[in-house]
Enzyme design. Structure first.
Site, PDB file in Angstrom:
ATOM      1  N   ARG A 157       0.820  -1.216   0.000  1.00 16.84           N
ATOM      2  CA  ARG A 157       0.000   0.000   0.000  1.00 16.84           C
ATOM      3  C   ARG A 157       0.854   1.267   0.000  1.00 16.84           C
ATOM      4  NH1 ARG A 157      -5.016  -1.873   3.966  1.00 16.84           N
ATOM      5  NH2 ARG A 157      -6.008  -3.169   2.374  1.00 16.84           N
TER       6      ARG A 157
ATOM      7  N   LYS B 293     -14.962 -14.212   8.742  1.00 17.84           N
ATOM      8  CA  LYS B 293     -16.312 -14.027   9.268  1.00 17.84           C
ATOM      9  C   LYS B 293     -17.305 -13.588   8.212  1.00 17.84           C
ATOM     10  CE  LYS B 293     -14.928 -12.934  13.941  1.00 17.84           C
ATOM     11  NZ  LYS B 293     -14.891 -11.898  14.959  1.00 17.84           N
TER      12      LYS B 293
ATOM     13  N   GLY C 284      -6.466  -7.434   1.960  1.00 11.12           N
ATOM     14  CA  GLY C 284      -5.133  -7.495   2.539  1.00 11.12           C
ATOM     15  C   GLY C 284      -4.616  -8.913   2.667  1.00 11.12           C
TER      16      GLY C 284
ATOM     17  N   GLY D 145     -12.221  -4.031   1.830  1.00  5.45           N
ATOM     18  CA  GLY D 145     -13.583  -3.540   2.042  1.00  5.45           C
ATOM     19  C   GLY D 145     -14.019  -2.540   0.989  1.00  5.45           C
TER      20      GLY D 145
HETATM   21  P1  ADP Z   1      -9.063 -10.068   3.318  1.00  3.12           P
HETATM   22  O1  ADP Z   1      -8.089  -9.375   4.233  1.00  3.12           O
HETATM   23  O2  ADP Z   1      -8.405 -10.605   2.100  1.00  3.12           O
HETATM   24  O3  ADP Z   1     -10.284  -9.218   3.016  1.00  3.12           O
HETATM   25  P2  ADP Z   1     -10.316 -11.431   5.539  1.00  3.12           P
HETATM   26  O4  ADP Z   1      -9.596 -10.509   6.468  1.00  3.12           O
HETATM   27  O5  ADP Z   1     -11.764 -11.287   5.379  1.00  3.12           O
HETATM   28  O6  ADP Z   1      -9.614 -11.370   4.097  1.00  3.12           O
HETATM   29  O7  ADP Z   1     -10.051 -12.935   5.978  1.00  3.12           O
HETATM   30  C1  ADP Z   1      -8.770 -13.466   6.174  1.00  3.12           C
HETATM   31  C2  ADP Z   1      -8.710 -14.325   7.402  1.00  3.12           C
HETATM   32  O8  ADP Z   1      -9.654 -15.388   7.334  1.00  3.12           O
HETATM   33  C3  ADP Z   1      -7.360 -14.988   7.570  1.00  3.12           C
HETATM   34  O9  ADP Z   1      -6.775 -14.538   8.776  1.00  3.12           O
HETATM   35  C4  ADP Z   1      -7.678 -16.485   7.624  1.00  3.12           C
HETATM   36  O10 ADP Z   1      -6.897 -17.185   8.574  1.00  3.12           O
HETATM   37  C5  ADP Z   1      -9.130 -16.484   8.041  1.00  3.12           C
HETATM   38  N1  ADP Z   1      -9.811 -17.753   7.696  1.00  3.12           N
HETATM   39  C6  ADP Z   1     -10.054 -18.251   6.478  1.00  3.12           C
HETATM   40  N2  ADP Z   1     -10.639 -19.459   6.559  1.00  3.12           N
HETATM   41  C7  ADP Z   1     -10.767 -19.756   7.855  1.00  3.12           C
HETATM   42  C8  ADP Z   1     -11.285 -20.873   8.602  1.00  3.12           C
HETATM   43  N3  ADP Z   1     -11.790 -21.953   7.989  1.00  3.12           N
HETATM   44  N4  ADP Z   1     -11.252 -20.803   9.951  1.00  3.12           N
HETATM   45  C9  ADP Z   1     -10.724 -19.735  10.574  1.00  3.12           C
HETATM   46  N5  ADP Z   1     -10.225 -18.652   9.945  1.00  3.12           N
HETATM   47  C10 ADP Z   1     -10.244 -18.660   8.600  1.00  3.12           C
HETATM   48 MG    MG Z   2      -8.099  -9.071   6.362  1.00  2.96          MG
END
Ligand code: ADP
Ligand code: MG
Length: 390
Positions: free
Chosen positions: A36, A197, A350, A370
């Site tokens: 970034r 989540k 991220g 987001g």
């Molecule tokens: P991004 O940053 O790409 O938008 P998120 O922050 O929404 O993605 O999600 C990433 C997180 O989701 C990671 O820390 C990963 O460990 C967690 N994650 C993915 N699948 C699972 C799972 N089955 N159980 C627990 N955590 C998970």
């Molecule tokens: Mg994230």
């Protein structure tokens, strides 16, 4: 819309306030990923070459209105000095006498970074008195923080009420790329969503359903969907209070004739970690003591079908706990399939971007998570609205 860009000729001797992308992952007192920060370098260099002095503002993490030492912008400021090859001054305040004094003393070619905006509750409250104080002594405002473009806060849109406002090059580029591919997506339009989540993305999922032909869900968020479908998922992460919302998503997909795909098999472990012992299980075979840490090979194969024939693909959110090798296979598999598909591919987030190896390629890798999701779901970002109002 065409966002107004600044020209070099207009900045000589001016004090330019720049909202910069300081929201970076940290590893102790180091910047762990500087994608970034690097994305803002062209704008910063351009302004400096034009003879401006720069006051940079931004946020990192979620200190929730309190001073949290490890989230001080002094850390990314130091990193910025290194990659910019210039001295960067720092004041541990955003407003008040110290900040005022430092702003006043700034000479052409100099850079000052102010403290994390989120240390102040007034940032998220969009307190206009606070915004006015930030804008005091400045001549021009440049917004160059696409990852925070979905936030209607004092230090994003608030300061724009007091200064002539321009879009940073990277911000404008992200918007242009996203609008080119997403305003009239080549069909079939396939979205892949994962991450921890469902609660953080539920509204977006609803809007996405109105736009896509296929919606693929993996990662922790799929667990809540699986519970809604009646599966026992052992001790996997899920959100009980969102099971109803998950049912709603399934119904909405059905009503809109959107194909909704969930994992058929999963990788389970007793405990996730860098040396976790894992097993592949069908989704109806998960035991009480097991935790779903990734999608399984059958799920990867199933997800690959619509991805192969897609016209446009958007992906956000890992398919598993991709930070750890034993549970990174699903995310890597999906990355390869998207990389090899002929579809126009856009990726954001991220953690998603951090999980990518060097052997994959996409049409556009957004610096936002987001913000990208909100744009793709059809929302007008408040930082775009601020230009429409001008
Ligand atoms: P991004 O940053 O790409 O938008 P998120 O922050 O929404 O993605 O999600 C990433 C997180 O989701 C990671 O820390 C990963 O460990 C967690 N994650 C993915 N699948 C699972 C799972 N089955 N159980 C627990 N955590 C998970
Ligand atoms: Mg994230």
């Amino acid at each position: 819309m065409n966002l107004p860009l600044i020209t070099k000729e207009n900045v000589a001797g001016k004090k330019v306030l720049v909202r910069a992308p300081f929201d970076v992952p940290l590893n102790g007192s180091r910047v762990a990923d500087d994608t970034r920060l690097k994305s803002a370098l062209p704008t910063l260099k351009y302004l400096l070459e034009g003879g401006a002095s720069l006051v940079l503002i931004g946020k990192n993490g979620r200190p929730e209105g309190k001073r949290v030492k490890k989230l001080s912008l002094s850390v990314p400021a130091k990193h910025l000095a290194k990659i910019l090859g210039r001295k960067v001054k720092f004041v541990p305040d955003v407003v008040g006498p110290r900040a005022e004094k430092a702003k006043k003393a700034l000479k052409p070619g100099e850079i000052l970074v102010l403290e994390n905006l989120r240390f102040y509750p007034k940032e998220k409250e969009r307190d206009l008195e606070f915004a006015k104080n930030i804008a005091t002594g400045m001549d021009i405002y440049v917004f160059e923080d696409f990852p925070n473009a979905m936030n209607d806060h004092a230090g994003t849109t608030g300061v724009a009420e007091f200064l002539p406002t321009f879009a940073g090059e990277q911000f404008a580029k992200e918007i242009k790329k996203l609008s080119e591919t997403m305003d009239n997506p080549k069909t079939p339009f396939v979205a892949v969503s994962g991450g921890a989540k469902i609660s953080t993305k539920i509204e977006i999922l609803k809007s996405l359903i109105a736009r896509v032909d296929v919606l693929i869900l993996g990662g922790g968020m799929a667990n809540t969907m699986l519970v809604a479908e009646g599966y026992d998922i052992g001790k996997s992460l899920y959100e009980e209070e969102y099971v109803d919302a998950a049912e709603e998503i399934a119904k909405l997909a059905y009503d809109n004739a959107v194909e909704l795909l969930l994992p058929d098999d999963v990788v389970v472990a007793g405990k996730p970690g860098p040396r976790a012992k894992t097993k592949v299980k069908a989704i109806d075979e998960v035991n009480k003591g097991e935790m779903i840490v990734d999608i399984g090979p059958k799920s990867i194969a199933k997800f690959s079908e619509p991805l192969k024939f897609a016209g446009t693909i958007f992906w956000n959110g890992p398919m598993g706990i991709s930070e750890y090798k034993p549970s990174a296979g699903g995310t890597e598999g999906i990355a390869h399939i998207i990389s090899e598909s002929k579809a126009i591919s856009v990726i954001g987030g991220g953690d998603t971007v951090a999980s990518l190896g060097d052997d994959v390629k996409f049409d556009f890798v957004s610096t936002g998570g987001g913000a990208t999701l909100e744009y793709i779901a059809g929302e007008t970002l408040p930082t775009i609205k601020m230009f429409e109002k001008k």
